[in-house]
Design a protein around this motif. Structure first.
Motif, short mmCIF file in Angstrom:
data_model
loop_
_atom_site.label_atom_id
_atom_site.label_comp_id
_atom_site.label_asym_id
_atom_site.label_seq_id
_atom_site.Cartn_x
_atom_site.Cartn_y
_atom_site.Cartn_z
N SER A 121 1.93 -16.03 5.09
CA SER A 121 2.08 -14.65 4.57
C SER A 121 3.34 -14.02 5.16
O SER A 121 4.07 -13.29 4.47
CB SER A 121 0.88 -13.78 4.97
OG SER A 121 -0.31 -14.42 4.67
N GLY B 215 -0.03 -7.92 10.44
CA GLY B 215 -0.59 -7.82 9.10
C GLY B 215 0.50 -7.96 8.06
O GLY B 215 1.28 -7.04 7.85
N ALA B 216 0.55 -9.13 7.43
CA ALA B 216 1.61 -9.38 6.45
C ALA B 216 1.03 -9.29 5.04
O ALA B 216 1.15 -10.22 4.24
CB ALA B 216 2.25 -10.74 6.71
N ALA C 276 -5.19 3.24 9.24
CA ALA C 276 -6.57 3.37 8.74
C ALA C 276 -7.51 3.34 9.93
O ALA C 276 -7.28 2.58 10.87
CB ALA C 276 -6.89 2.21 7.81
N VAL D 299 -0.98 -14.92 14.53
CA VAL D 299 -1.90 -14.36 15.52
C VAL D 299 -3.24 -14.05 14.85
O VAL D 299 -3.27 -13.65 13.69
CB VAL D 299 -1.32 -13.08 16.17
CG1 VAL D 299 -1.29 -11.88 15.23
CG2 VAL D 299 -2.07 -12.72 17.45
N PHE E 58 -0.29 7.23 4.08
CA PHE E 58 -0.13 8.45 3.27
C PHE E 58 -1.36 9.34 3.39
O PHE E 58 -1.26 10.50 3.73
CB PHE E 58 0.18 8.14 1.79
CG PHE E 58 0.93 9.29 1.17
CD1 PHE E 58 2.30 9.22 0.99
CD2 PHE E 58 0.28 10.49 0.85
CE1 PHE E 58 3.02 10.30 0.48
CE2 PHE E 58 0.99 11.57 0.34
CZ PHE E 58 2.35 11.47 0.15
N GLY F 31 0.21 -6.27 1.66
CA GLY F 31 1.01 -5.35 0.84
C GLY F 31 1.73 -4.31 1.68
O GLY F 31 2.93 -4.06 1.50
N ASN G 179 -6.46 -3.78 -0.40
CA ASN G 179 -7.54 -4.70 -0.04
C ASN G 179 -8.88 -4.34 -0.74
O ASN G 179 -9.43 -3.27 -0.50
CB ASN G 179 -7.69 -4.65 1.47
CG ASN G 179 -8.64 -5.71 1.94
OD1 ASN G 179 -9.83 -5.55 1.84
ND2 ASN G 179 -8.12 -6.81 2.43
N ALA H 201 -5.70 -11.39 15.14
CA ALA H 201 -5.78 -10.07 15.78
C ALA H 201 -7.21 -9.66 16.12
O ALA H 201 -7.42 -8.59 16.68
CB ALA H 201 -5.10 -9.03 14.91
N GLY I 140 2.22 -4.39 5.03
CA GLY I 140 3.09 -5.07 6.00
C GLY I 140 4.45 -5.41 5.39
O GLY I 140 5.49 -5.30 6.05
P1 NDP Z 1 -3.86 -6.60 2.72
O1 NDP Z 1 -5.22 -7.17 2.59
O2 NDP Z 1 -2.86 -6.80 1.64
O3 NDP Z 1 -3.20 -7.12 4.08
C1 NDP Z 1 -3.86 -7.19 5.27
C2 NDP Z 1 -3.18 -8.26 6.10
O4 NDP Z 1 -3.84 -8.31 7.35
C3 NDP Z 1 -3.24 -9.62 5.47
O5 NDP Z 1 -1.94 -10.09 5.31
C4 NDP Z 1 -4.02 -10.46 6.48
O6 NDP Z 1 -3.46 -11.66 6.88
C5 NDP Z 1 -3.90 -9.64 7.75
N1 NDP Z 1 -5.06 -9.89 8.59
C6 NDP Z 1 -6.37 -9.77 8.26
N2 NDP Z 1 -7.14 -10.12 9.29
C7 NDP Z 1 -6.30 -10.48 10.30
C8 NDP Z 1 -6.49 -10.95 11.61
N3 NDP Z 1 -7.72 -11.13 12.12
N4 NDP Z 1 -5.41 -11.23 12.35
C9 NDP Z 1 -4.15 -11.05 11.85
N5 NDP Z 1 -3.91 -10.62 10.63
C10 NDP Z 1 -4.97 -10.32 9.84
O7 NDP Z 1 -4.08 -5.03 3.01
P2 NDP Z 1 -3.03 -3.86 2.80
O8 NDP Z 1 -1.69 -4.31 3.21
O9 NDP Z 1 -3.23 -3.29 1.46
O10 NDP Z 1 -3.57 -2.78 3.85
C11 NDP Z 1 -3.23 -2.84 5.23
C12 NDP Z 1 -3.85 -1.68 5.95
O11 NDP Z 1 -3.38 -0.46 5.39
C13 NDP Z 1 -5.38 -1.62 5.84
O12 NDP Z 1 -5.90 -1.24 7.09
C14 NDP Z 1 -5.63 -0.50 4.83
O13 NDP Z 1 -6.87 0.11 5.02
C15 NDP Z 1 -4.48 0.42 5.18
N6 NDP Z 1 -4.13 1.35 4.08
C16 NDP Z 1 -3.91 2.66 4.43
C17 NDP Z 1 -3.58 3.59 3.47
C18 NDP Z 1 -3.23 4.99 3.85
O14 NDP Z 1 -2.71 5.74 3.02
N7 NDP Z 1 -3.44 5.44 5.08
C19 NDP Z 1 -3.50 3.22 2.03
C20 NDP Z 1 -3.64 1.80 1.80
C21 NDP Z 1 -3.97 0.90 2.80
P3 NDP Z 1 -3.11 -13.04 6.15
O15 NDP Z 1 -2.43 -12.69 4.87
O16 NDP Z 1 -2.17 -13.60 7.13
O17 NDP Z 1 -4.38 -13.78 5.99
#
Ligand code: NDP
Length: 394
Positions: A39, A8-9, A104, A57, A139, A11, A181, A59, A13
């Motif tokens: 990404s 996951g690349a 998450a 990948v 967090f 924010g 997201n 995922a 990542g």
């Molecule tokens: P983003 O949407 O910015 O990033 C998610 C990334 O996942 C994207 O780069 C996307 O890829 C990649 N992705 C999506 N689907 C696939 C797939 N099938 N295979 C591979 N890669 C995939 O989200 P955030 O970075 O903001 O959030 C990431 C995680 O963190 C989420 O699960 C969110 O719920 C969690 N989170 C948890 C918090 C906490 O405090 N516990 C607070 C904030 C977020 P690409 O760019 O390559 O298309």
């Protein structure tokens, strides 16, 4: 010597990759993989040459994740893709006997409901594979769970109530945008509220319950009761707990926009027909909204997330507030991400570090509050998330 595979690349990542590089004595090989190689390459280019390798990948496909884990020789997978990928990545970790961590809990793409059930059901499989799986190392969930374990260990014989207080006072200058997201964020915020009391869950309408809370370094902000995933594990693991609630702040503009979008059906996750083509309103909305990863450089202000705990120690009633304040601009300066991604990505790296160092060690599927909070709390201070404890009137 350990190889980490970050999936996951986005924010979060980005922050995990930067922070792993800053801890390269633990993460000696770092591979960043995502659905789109582009990404990964963007983040790779922000870091010194040769520090991060990249891979593509999907995922959603367990076998593809397993093949990548084997190819890179991963010791641990940090899953910071979306909650929809939790189960497929966990299954790949079971198949390859690799440690797993996420931030998450699992959500089905067609149902706005998140819960631990299906992840906890994999406990025996992880145990048989002789590896550890750590759930919710962001967090909130994540640090908030560790704060609860810390309060339990050092401040209370018995905890009665916990309020988790989450304030993002950042301003990005847009009338409406989500800090992570949009799909995940809006699904969470527009859902019914829920809290737990005396062994039962109670439901509220979205934003029905609110209170004003004075957040240190920010001020008084209206905070709304939401359902949030860490409550599900904390009610199991904090002994004697009588009530737990979760509150989050929202600005008036955010709430007005969200209500209007909900009223016209733009938050729908079921397909609708548009000019002979099926579209999912929430996905269409996501394409219209600012990309959260572009908000970093515009966002000013602070976040403050913490827990307020009431209980007894040596027969005396007491109340404490443990909280962490982050500054959006300071986070951006360090890792090119605003504080919401920063406060999630740093704990993900710390969780993985403690697992690789064997400081948090167990076989099976675990939540954060099940481990000794002290090494995690020490790392928070060291890795950019210093926290405070405030004693309050009981
Ligand atoms: P983003 O949407 O910015 O990033 C998610 C990334 O996942 C994207 O780069 C996307 O890829 C990649 N992705 C999506 N689907 C696939 C797939 N099938 N295979 C591979 N890669 C995939 O989200 P955030 O970075 O903001 O959030 C990431 C995680 O963190 C989420 O699960 C969110 O719920 C969690 N989170 C948890 C918090 C906490 O405090 N516990 C607070 C904030 C977020 P690409 O760019 O390559 O298309």
């Amino acid at each position: 010597m350990a190889t980490v595979l970050i999936i996951g690349a986005g924010g979060v990542g980005r922050v995990v990759a930067h922070k792993c590089v800053m801890n390269e004595h633990v993460f000696t090989k770092i591979v960043l993989a995502s659905r789109r190689i582009k990404s990964c390459q963007t983040i790779q280019a922000e870091l010194p040459l040769g520090k991060v390798q990249v891979a593509q990948v999907d995922a959603d496909i367990t076998d593809d994740v397993s093949a990548l884990i084997k190819e890179v020789g991963a010791d641990i997978v940090i899953n910071v893709a979306l909650p929809y990928q939790d189960l497929t990545i966990m299954d790949a970790c079971i198949a390859t006997k690799t440690m797993y961590l996420d931030t998450a809990n699992y959500e089905h793409p067609d149902e706005a409901k998140f819960e631990y059930k299906e992840q906890w059901a994999r406990h025996d499989a992880f145990k048989e594979a002789d590896v550890m799986s750590l759930l919710g190392s962001g967090f909130d969930p994540g640090v908030t769970n560790v704060f609860c374990a810390y309060a339990q260990k050092h401040y209370f014989d018995e905890i009665d109530t916990i309020d988790i207080m989450d304030c993002n006072d950042g301003n990005h200058g847009y009338p409406f945008a989500t800090n992570f997201n949009p799909e995940i964020n809006l699904r969470e915020v527009s859902a019914d509220g829920r809290f737990w009391e005396e062994g039962r869950w109670f439901k509220t309408k979205p934003m029905e319950v609110k209170m004003d809370w004075d957040y240190p370094e920010i001020g008084i902000r209206t905070s709304y009761l939401l359902h949030h995933e860490e409550m599900e594990s904390l009610v199991k693991h904090i002994k004697g707990l009588k009530q737990i609630r979760f509150f989050m702040t929202f600005g008036d503009s955010y709430l007005e926009h969200m209500r209007s979008l909900q009223n016209v059906g733009m938050l729908g996750i079921k397909p609708v027909m548009h000019k002979g083509q099926e579209i999912i309103p929430m996905e269409f909305l996501k394409t219209l909204l600012p990309d959260p990863s572009t908000l970093g450089k515009r966002t000013k202000g602070k976040t403050n997330i913490g827990i307020v705990v009431r209980g007894t120690k040596d027969g005396v009633r007491k109340r404490i507030y443990i909280y962490q304040v982050s500054d959006h601009e300071k986070c951006y300066k360090e890792v090119k991400s605003q504080a919401v991604s920063y406060t999630t990505g740093v704990p993900a790296m710390i969780g993985a570090k403690l697992m690789l160092e064997g400081k948090w060690d167990a076989k099976g599927v675990y939540n954060m509050e099940e481990f000794d909070p002290d090494p995690f709390m020490e790392e928070l201070n060291r890795q950019g998330l210093p926290w405070q404890v405030k004693e309050m009137d009981a």
